[in-house]
Design a protein around this motif. Structure first.
Motif, mmCIF file in Angstrom:
data_model
loop_
_atom_site.group_PDB
_atom_site.id
_atom_site.type_symbol
_atom_site.label_atom_id
_atom_site.label_comp_id
_atom_site.label_asym_id
_atom_site.label_seq_id
_atom_site.Cartn_x
_atom_site.Cartn_y
_atom_site.Cartn_z
ATOM 1 N N ALA A 187 0.835 -1.210 0.000
ATOM 2 C CA ALA A 187 0.000 0.000 0.000
ATOM 3 C C ALA A 187 0.865 1.253 0.000
ATOM 4 C CB ALA A 187 -0.928 -0.011 1.215
ATOM 5 N N GLN A 188 1.922 1.264 0.780
ATOM 6 C CA GLN A 188 2.799 2.442 0.834
ATOM 7 C C GLN A 188 3.529 2.644 -0.483
ATOM 8 O OE1 GLN A 188 2.901 4.868 2.704
ATOM 9 N NE2 GLN A 188 4.858 5.867 2.381
ATOM 10 N N ARG A 191 1.218 4.353 -2.794
ATOM 11 C CA ARG A 191 0.934 5.760 -2.473
ATOM 12 C C ARG A 191 2.089 6.675 -2.762
ATOM 13 N NH1 ARG A 191 -1.698 3.564 2.122
ATOM 14 N NH2 ARG A 191 0.231 3.721 3.310
ATOM 15 N N LYS A 192 3.302 6.173 -2.522
ATOM 16 C CA LYS A 192 4.471 7.043 -2.597
ATOM 17 C C LYS A 192 5.667 6.234 -3.065
ATOM 18 C CE LYS A 192 7.150 10.175 0.345
ATOM 19 N NZ LYS A 192 7.286 10.737 1.703
#
Length: 196
Positions: A187-188, A191-192
């Motif tokens: 997920a991280q 996102r980035k």
């Protein structure tokens, strides 16, 4: 989405028993809906480290190294199954791992250790935590420690006796911890972008 998990095992010995634990982990993770695959250092058979994968000009790395680099890059998480040789990690597993660096970054790793005796390879497992962290992985806190291996898993990697029952009870937490970090890291990354 199924987690793609590579399970690394590193013994080159002819009468190796730790592959029982590697097989058990692959089956257990697959039973929970992951896509786990055994990576056997002996089968991959990379030479003693001379050049890391990144040191080869693009497209010139040996085929086994190139194929493994792609698997590592596209995996969501890793498990390292290590025996203990004189208080340290197996040289076959360490050699295979050292051929790569950036390919490992930003994914979680878990450690499972074993031995023929009652210490269950925990000294080697402890060493692996710092090695994997240095190589850019997030090492989960849950571990598996199996010993004596011959009294815990049979030749097909199936739990036996009270030691096998204990392993089964420990596996759930181990797999849950790895799954949580696998989801969090994926997920991280979505996102980035990683910082380097």
């Amino acid at each position: 989405m199924s987690d793609r998990i590579l399970v690394f095992y590193g013994s080159y010995r002819s009468d190796r028993m730790g592959v029982r634990l590697a097989d058990y982990i692959v089956a257990g993770l697959n039973g929970r809906g992951a896509q786990a695959e055994l990576i056997d250092a002996k089968a991959v058979d990379l030479p003693i480290l001379d050049r890391m994968y990144k040191e080869y000009p693009k497209g010139t790395a040996p085929a086994a190294m190139e194929g493994l680099a792609e698997k590592i890059r596209t995996a969501d998480a890793f498990v390292f199954v290590t025996g203990e040789y004189n208080w340290g990690p197996q040289p076959g597993l360490k050699n295979l791992t050292d051929h790569f660096l950036e390919e490992w970054f930003w994914r979680p790793a878990a450690v499972a250790s074993y031995s023929a005796g009652r210490f269950s390879g925990v000294r080697s497992g402890t060493v692996w935590h710092s090695i994997l962290s240095e190589m850019g992985m997030v090492v989960v806190s849950s571990t598996l420690a199996v010993g004596p291996i011959s009294q815990t898993l049979d030749a097909q990697g199936k739990p036996t006796g009270s030691a096998g029952d204990s392993l089964d009870r420990s596996f759930g937490r181990f797999a849950d911890d790895l799954a949580w970090w696998t989801e969090a890291a994926r997920a991280q990354r979505g996102r980035k972008a990683p910082p380097y």
